[in-house]
Every structure is written in C-alpha cells, then in structure tokens.
Design a protein around this motif. Structure first.
Motif, PDB file in Angstrom:
ATOM      1  N   ASP A 178       0.866  -1.184   0.000  1.00  9.70           N
ATOM      2  CA  ASP A 178       0.000   0.000   0.000  1.00  9.70           C
ATOM      3  C   ASP A 178       0.901   1.231   0.000  1.00  9.70           C
ATOM      4  O   ASP A 178       1.515   1.583   1.004  1.00  9.70           O
ATOM      5  N   VAL A 181      -0.252   4.714   2.357  1.00  9.41           N
ATOM      6  CA  VAL A 181      -0.356   4.864   3.810  1.00  9.41           C
ATOM      7  C   VAL A 181       0.320   6.176   4.187  1.00  9.41           C
ATOM      8  O   VAL A 181       1.319   6.584   3.566  1.00  9.41           O
ATOM      9  N   GLU A 183       2.357   7.034   6.378  1.00  7.11           N
ATOM     10  CA  GLU A 183       3.742   6.940   6.816  1.00  7.11           C
ATOM     11  C   GLU A 183       4.734   6.805   5.659  1.00  7.11           C
ATOM     12  O   GLU A 183       5.948   6.870   5.872  1.00  7.11           O
ATOM     13  N   TYR A 299       8.677  -7.969   7.361  1.00  6.17           N
ATOM     14  CA  TYR A 299       8.848  -6.523   7.311  1.00  6.17           C
ATOM     15  C   TYR A 299       9.630  -6.060   8.543  1.00  6.17           C
ATOM     16  O   TYR A 299       9.795  -6.801   9.517  1.00  6.17           O
ATOM     17  N   THR A 301      10.054  -3.262  11.591  1.00  2.00           N
ATOM     18  CA  THR A 301       9.187  -2.355  12.348  1.00  2.00           C
ATOM     19  C   THR A 301       9.703  -0.920  12.361  1.00  2.00           C
ATOM     20  O   THR A 301       8.943   0.013  12.615  1.00  2.00           O
ATOM     21  N   GLN A 309       3.394  -0.478   7.866  1.00  6.04           N
ATOM     22  CA  GLN A 309       1.964  -0.403   7.523  1.00  6.04           C
ATOM     23  C   GLN A 309       1.729  -0.706   6.045  1.00  6.04           C
ATOM     24  O   GLN A 309       0.685  -1.253   5.671  1.00  6.04           O
ATOM     25  N   SER A 310       2.690  -0.334   5.201  1.00  8.51           N
ATOM     26  CA  SER A 310       2.565  -0.606   3.770  1.00  8.51           C
ATOM     27  C   SER A 310       2.664  -2.097   3.493  1.00  8.51           C
ATOM     28  O   SER A 310       1.883  -2.649   2.707  1.00  8.51           O
ATOM     29  N   GLN A 312       2.149  -4.585   5.650  1.00 12.24           N
ATOM     30  CA  GLN A 312       1.089  -5.341   6.328  1.00 12.24           C
ATOM     31  C   GLN A 312      -0.210  -5.349   5.541  1.00 12.24           C
ATOM     32  O   GLN A 312      -1.069  -6.209   5.780  1.00 12.24           O
ATOM     33  N   ALA A 313      -0.364  -4.429   4.603  1.00 14.80           N
ATOM     34  CA  ALA A 313      -1.581  -4.402   3.786  1.00 14.80           C
ATOM     35  C   ALA A 313      -1.750  -5.681   2.989  1.00 14.80           C
ATOM     36  O   ALA A 313      -2.865  -6.001   2.541  1.00 14.80           O
TER      37      ALA A 313
END
Length: 356
Positions: A178, A181, A183, A299, A301, A309-310, A312-313
C-alpha cells in the motif's frame, strides 16, 4: 584562573577532544589504506545464465544435502543485490545456505540507454519468468520458492499472481504494497516528479538521482552524522571495512530502464493499483486474490523506506489460507546486515519453508 582550569571546570578540554578525534580519524584512514578495498558478495557462486544485462547466479551449497526445492531471490531494480551478501559474518545468502537451502539470485545488472524501452512486462513475464523456468528445469520441478526483496517483492507478487503454478512458496521481504499509507514518505517525494519530462529527456531514471531521494528520507544521519562517527571505528579494522562495504553499496546505483520506471511509479506511488486491484502487466491484471500459495511476509518495524503499515496491507489482499508474518525489530538495511537479523531471519525462513 588559567584557560586550562576553565576547561577543566567546564568538563573535557575541547582542544584535547579535537586533537584526539583527529588522531583517531588518522588511525582509521591508515587502517583503510593498509587493508585495501573490502570484498563484497564473497560467498562462492556460479553463473547459470546471462540475458542482456541480467545474470542468474547459483550459490554453492554449504551443507551436504540441501533442501530439494530451491529458493530464488528477486532483488529490487534499485541498488545492487550485494546487500544480501555484504559481510561474510552477516550475510542473508550465507545464512540461508547454512540453514540448508539451495539458493539462486537474479542480478539485474546496469541498464543503459539501450534498455530505456524495457517495460514491466519485459521484467516480469520476460526476464523473471525465464529465470524461474531455468531453475525449475535444472531441478526437474514444476515450481520453486521465491523470495522478493523491496521492489523485487512487488515484481515477485506480480509474477506469482500471473504464474501461480510456478511459485510453491512466496516470501515478500520489506515489500511495499500500500503506497498511500500516511507513513510512506517516499511517496511524498516521488509523486511530484514530472515523469514524462524526466524520462523523455534522460531516457532512463538516473540511479544517483533516485539514490538522492532515498538519502533525503534521513538527510542528517545519512549525509553527516555517520561520517562524524567514523573516528569511533578507528581501533576496529573489521568495523571500518564493514562501513566501507555499506558506503560502496549505498552509492552503487544502477540507472533504471525509463519505461519500466515510469510504469512502476505510475501504478504504485501515483495510483496504488495493487491495492485497488487494477494493476496490469502485459495486458493481464495482477489479482492478489490469485495468491493462493503459502506466504511469509517479512517486514521491519523501524523501516524508514518501506513503512511496516505498507507491507502489512498484504494480509487483507492475499487470497490463500496460509499466511504468516515476521516483524523484525530493525530497519530496512538492518534486516540484512545486523547481528540480530543474522541470528533470526535466515533460520526463520528455512524453518518456514521446511515445514511446507
């Protein structure tokens, strides 16, 4: 009160500190000159095939009986895959070999102006597909494991969605999914670029210019702070050699084929098509719902380039039933070269593959 008394009352003498810093910096330079240029990508390997700028490597096994299904590493088109084998004692490739895997790697090489018209279709359904077919044929298998790193993870996701029968297990690593996001700072830097003017004028995306964008994400640390701390490594030739290896990798920046770069940036940073479900390569839709093979999404952290966050999409887009994640407590580069990563990542990948 004398000047020295004043310095003592205020703490350390700044002049003495400056002299000591110069001494340590000089000692470090002496160590660097004495040691010569450190070697990168030192793990033994052989060339399997070449196609245009691309080279497909096979690493020589380091165990008597490696796993039968090989693992193909698909690195990004940006920077160089030497990051996976940067230091002998902290090498993702060597860790995977020591864990009992048979490992191949795609080196995309250095595109030049002759490659400016290469498309994502050429990279995914052409070069990448040919490499997978070559590895499958060598081992007499219908499918292999694929590990895609960063942008190479996006190419691997696309390939697995378009050719699901050729990928037995898929491992995206620090892979952006993603691109919108909040961030994702790189998106904010890339989107204002006038792609048509840039690629129309230059032909390819200059590697140094793209590298400047990456360094701009952490300008003080990457541009100043790390060099100030070089003197702290003066007494440790090994640490100095590792610093030089990292610097060499950071500034070893191939140009990117202009058409493929424009297609990639438009589809991801601008339109976020992988998440929207209308990402097309070679006239075929890349549907994440077709990703039914087991998937291990890795990924970092504290990744300042690809925010977690990108990555985890991918969980919500994945169409299969066997999805796992590893959240590494570190950054985009540390996941390859830190001591913690060398103890965790390669063994975890091998264990996950062995169970499947």
């Amino acid at each position: 009160m004398t000047p020295s008394d004043s310095a003592d009352s205020a703490g350390a003498d700044p002049y003495a500190e400056l002299l000591d810093y110069g001494r340590r910096l000089g000692a470090g330079l002496d160590h660097l000159h004495a040691g010569g240029a450190p070697e990168l990508a030192a793990t033994a390997r052989e060339v399997i095939c070449r196609a245009d700028k691309l080279t497909l490597y096979r690493y020589l096994p380091r165990v008597a009986a490696p796993q039968k299904t090989p693992l193909l590493i698909v690195y990004a088109l940006v920077n160089r895959p030497t990051m996976t084998d940067l230091q002998p004692d902290r090498s993702l490739v060597r860790g995977l070999l020591d864990a009992g895997l048979e490992v191949y790697l795609i080196d995309w090489g250095y595109p030049d102006r002759a490659d400016r018209l290469l498309t994502l279709d050429d990279y995914v359904n052409g070069y990448l597909h040919d490499c997978v077919e070559t590895v499958c044929a060598r081992h007499g298998l219908p499918a292999i494991h694929v590990l895609g790193i960063c942008q190479g993870g996006v190419l691997s996701l696309a390939y697995a969605a378009l050719h699901p029968g050729r990928v037995r297990n898929l491992i995206p690593m620090v892979t952006p999914v993603d691109f919108h996001v909040p961030e994702f700072l790189l998106t904010k830097l890339v989107r204002p670029l006038d792609l048509e003017l840039m690629i129309g004028t230059l032909g390819n995306m200059p590697g140094p210019l793209l590298n400047f964008l990456f360094l701009s994400l952490s300008p003080f640390r990457q541009g100043r702070q790390k060099y100030v701390h070089v003197a702290d490594l003066a007494e440790d030739p090994g640490a100095l050699a590792n610093f030089v290896r990292m610097e060499h990798w950071i500034y070893d920046c191939p140009d990117l084929a202009g058409t493929a770069f424009r297609e990639f940036v438009t589809a991801t940073f601008h339109d976020n098509r992988l998440v929207r479900g209308d990402f097309e390569i070679g006239g075929r839709r890349v549907d994440p719902a077709r990703l039914l093979m087991p998937m291990l999404n890795i990924y970092a952290t504290r990744d300042h380039i690809v925010p977690p966050q990108s990555s985890q999409a991918l969980r919500r887009l994945y169409g299969g039933r066997d999805y796992s994640e590893i959240a590494f407590d570190g950054g985009h580069i540390g996941i390859y070269v830190s001591r913690q990563a060398s103890r965790q990542i390669a063994p975890a990948i091998a264990d996950w593959l062995r169970s499947r």
